[in-house]
Design an enzyme around this catalytic site. Structure first.
Site, PDB file in Angstrom:
ATOM      1  N   LYS A 149       1.141  -1.044  -0.023  1.00  0.00           N
ATOM      2  CA  LYS A 149      -0.566   0.041   0.269  1.00  0.00           C
ATOM      3  C   LYS A 149       0.655   1.273   0.042  1.00  0.00           C
ATOM      4  O   LYS A 149       1.342   1.569   1.094  1.00  0.00           O
ATOM      5  CB  LYS A 149      -0.838  -0.028   1.239  1.00  0.00           C
ATOM      6  CG  LYS A 149      -2.309   0.248   1.442  1.00  0.00           C
ATOM      7  CD  LYS A 149      -2.324   2.283   1.208  1.00  0.00           C
ATOM      8  CE  LYS A 149      -1.625   2.708   2.551  1.00  0.00           C
ATOM      9  NZ  LYS A 149      -2.283   4.423   1.832  1.00  0.00           N
ATOM     10  N   GLU A 178       9.989   2.664  11.088  1.00  0.00           N
ATOM     11  CA  GLU A 178      10.384   2.936  10.765  1.00  0.00           C
ATOM     12  C   GLU A 178       9.518   3.986  11.091  1.00  0.00           C
ATOM     13  O   GLU A 178       9.154   4.827   9.796  1.00  0.00           O
ATOM     14  CB  GLU A 178      12.019   3.365   9.457  1.00  0.00           C
ATOM     15  CG  GLU A 178      12.152   3.963   8.856  1.00  0.00           C
ATOM     16  CD  GLU A 178      13.015   4.296   8.248  1.00  0.00           C
ATOM     17  OE1 GLU A 178      13.923   4.845   7.602  1.00  0.00           O
ATOM     18  OE2 GLU A 178      13.170   3.057   7.245  1.00  0.00           O
ATOM     19  N   CYS A 222      13.469  10.971   7.009  1.00  0.00           N
ATOM     20  CA  CYS A 222      13.793  10.941   7.789  1.00  0.00           C
ATOM     21  C   CYS A 222      15.257  10.666   8.703  1.00  0.00           C
ATOM     22  O   CYS A 222      15.051  11.063  10.320  1.00  0.00           O
ATOM     23  CB  CYS A 222      13.433   9.165   8.273  1.00  0.00           C
ATOM     24  SG  CYS A 222      14.038   8.204   8.175  1.00  0.00           S
ATOM     25  N   GLU A 277       8.872  17.399  14.924  1.00  0.00           N
ATOM     26  CA  GLU A 277       9.719  16.598  13.031  1.00  0.00           C
ATOM     27  C   GLU A 277       8.497  18.175  12.124  1.00  0.00           C
ATOM     28  O   GLU A 277       7.396  17.429  12.108  1.00  0.00           O
ATOM     29  CB  GLU A 277       9.295  15.715  12.575  1.00  0.00           C
ATOM     30  CG  GLU A 277       9.823  15.718  11.973  1.00  0.00           C
ATOM     31  CD  GLU A 277       9.668  13.842  11.730  1.00  0.00           C
ATOM     32  OE1 GLU A 277      11.273  12.614  10.981  1.00  0.00           O
ATOM     33  OE2 GLU A 277       9.087  12.770  11.602  1.00  0.00           O
TER      34      GLU A 277
END
Length: 525
Positions: free
Chosen positions: A195, A274, A308, A403
């Site tokens: 997906k 992750e 990331c 973030e």
């Protein structure tokens, strides 16, 4: 905030990309080897981040579509699991060949779909092919275990594929990250339901086409790899809850990871995450400051800061803080912001207006909290944002804790090693850390104490595929890379073989009945 005109280009890449975009057909699911529309018939647009033009549309997957994909993956698993490691190696190398053959197409469409600069996307196919070749070569030994002898027994272990797995990938570098997850799953003998992110679905179809072509040529059944487009709230949720899916590998935002863990709880689904990061790069005054500057700038402003592992907090020793931040600001102001297909472009548009709004909201937050915007801090029209540097920041500010996931760097001063470590560890994330110092003892000491799954000393992020990749705290669960990937996609089984010398206690023989020891003693007499 000020705005300027959208960057333009007349580079030949634009003509090539336009031709590819014109040939793009409406995307479809791949279910059990067949390209299919969504069960509900609904679709959504994939939009070019540069100018908001529609590239194509994709089917909006439903729980029914996920069910078809999961059942196809389950049926195909009964065959794929028994394909030899040597044959899986051959087929995965064929997939890598197919990726390399379409490298230009992948790069251009990835850049169009994500807004990432073509200078970075040129390597998307190369890195994807490398991932398949790396895990292909490990497929023959994926099931290997250990010999563990014990008194009276021979124990040995082996590994077996866990079954159909769900792979949910992000929008920032979707092609490479899809191969990073799918290649080890296939090498292990698992089947896959993929997906992709709804904001960048295009290259997932290219990858599915390449893989399906290889499996068809080999005479294997459809369903080894399935592709379902859609939103996380519908298709993603159905995938994480489906009872035939044994594990979910997810790359994305931390909050979404917690949702997936809850959704998979009822079926006790194994998860590999992750997730987000607020990664520190720590610069001591004894470092090679020229090299450190290059690494700091590269790790926050490349890939539009949408990565990331970006070093989004720079911690600088107080004696060099002013000089070093001034050099970063100069680099940021000179950054080439432009059309993603222009080879000169260093920073392209962010992925989506919603994300652009999130990133630019931190400009006001920085001002409100008392930080200085030393460079950037501007929306430039559409999804374009100026490379930004915040100085005079404290560790407790939102810009130092949350973030942002854009070309935005927060600079914090520290006095000594203890303070630097406290600031580095003082966030909820722990994916990566970067350390610049020429003090070898301090480098080892700091690297061992910093709360991060990966640490680079005197370097930017340079990946070595056999090494473990992953984070601690709210940055993830599990590790990718090398044999670590197989630990997720496979189950370890122990088999104990008796040598016939051990004695089993006898129950139910009645009081006074001879025991095995007494019989053995009698026979010995």
């Amino acid at each position: 905030m000020t705005t300027t005109m959208l960057p333009q280009t007349t580079h030949p890449n634009l003509e090539k990309a336009a031709q590819l975009a014109a040939k793009l057909q409406p995307l479809r699911h791949l279910l059990g080897g067949h390209w299919a529309e969504s069960e509900g018939g609904e679709r959504f647009d994939s939009v070019n981040p540069h100018d908001a033009s529609v590239l194509t549309s994709a089917p909006s997957g439903t729980a029914g579509d996920i069910d078809r994909a999961a059942r196809a993956a389950h049926d195909a698993f009964q065959i794929w699991r028994n394909v030899s490691g040597a044959e899986r190696r051959r087929l995965l190398h064929r997939i890598a060949d197919g990726i390399e053959a379409r490298a230009d197409e992948i790069a251009l469409l990835e850049s169009l779909d994500t807004g990432q600069a073509i200078r970075f996307m040129k390597s998307a196919a190369t890195r994807g092919a490398e991932n398949f070749r790396f895990f292909a070569d490990r497929a023959p030994s994926a099931g290997d275990g250990q010999s563990l002898p014990a008194p009276g027994f021979i124990n040995y272990t082996l590994r077996q594929p866990i079954g159909p797995v769900g792979v949910i990938t992000p929008w920032n570098t979707p092609f490479m990250l899809s191969t990073w997850k799918i290649a080890p799953a296939l090498a292990a003998g698992c089947t896959v339901v993929h997906k992709p992110a709804e904001w960048s679905p295009v290259t997932a179809t290219l990858l599915a086409e390449i893989m399906q072509s290889v499996f068809e040529e080999a005479g294997l059944p459809g369903g080894i790899v399935n592709l379902v487009h859609g939103y996380g709230e519908s298709a993603g949720k159905a995938l994480t809850e489906h009872p035939l899916i044994q594990a979910v590998a997810f790359v994305g935002e931390t909050t979404t990871g917690s949702h997936i863990m809850r959704q998979g709880a009822d079926t006790l689904k194994r998860v590999h995450f992750e997730l987000g990061g607020k990664n520190p790069v720590v610069v001591f005054d004894d470092a090679d400051l020229d090299k450190a500057l290059d690494a700091v700038v590269f790790m926050i402003y490349s890939l539009n800061g949408e990565r990331c592992t970006s070093s989004s907090r720079v911690l600088i020793q107080s004696g060099i803080y002013d000089e070093f931040t001034a050099r970063i600001a100069e680099r940021a102001r000179n950054m080439r912001v432009g059309h993603p297909l222009d080879p000169a472009t260093e920073v392209g548009p962010l992925i989506h207006p919603r994300h652009t709004g999130k990133v630019t909201s931190y400009f006001d937050s920085a001002r409100d909290e008392g930080a200085t915007i030393a460079a950037g801090g501007e929306a430039r029209g559409g999804n374009y944002v100026s490379p930004t540097l915040f100085t005079g920041a404290r560790a407790d500010m939102r810009i130092a804790q949350e973030e942002i996931f854009g070309p935005v760097l927060t600079a914090i001063s520290f006095t000594d090693e203890a303070e630097a470590l406290a600031i580095a560890n003082g966030v909820r994330y722990g994916l990566a850390a970067y350390l610049w110092t020429n003090d070898l003892t301090r480098a080892h000491r700091f690297a061992q104490q910093v709360e991060a799954g990966m640490v680079w000393v005197n370097s930017e992020n340079v990946r070595h595929l056999p090494t473990p990749f992953g984070g601690v705290k709210n940055s993830g669960i599990g590790r990718d890379g090398g044999d670590h990937s197989f630990e997720f996609y496979m189950e370890t089984k122990n088999i104990a073989i008796s040598l016939g010398t051990h004695k089993t206690a006898r129950l139910g023989v009645g009081e006074g009945q001879p025991t095995r020891d007494s019989v053995d003693k009698k026979l010995a007499e």
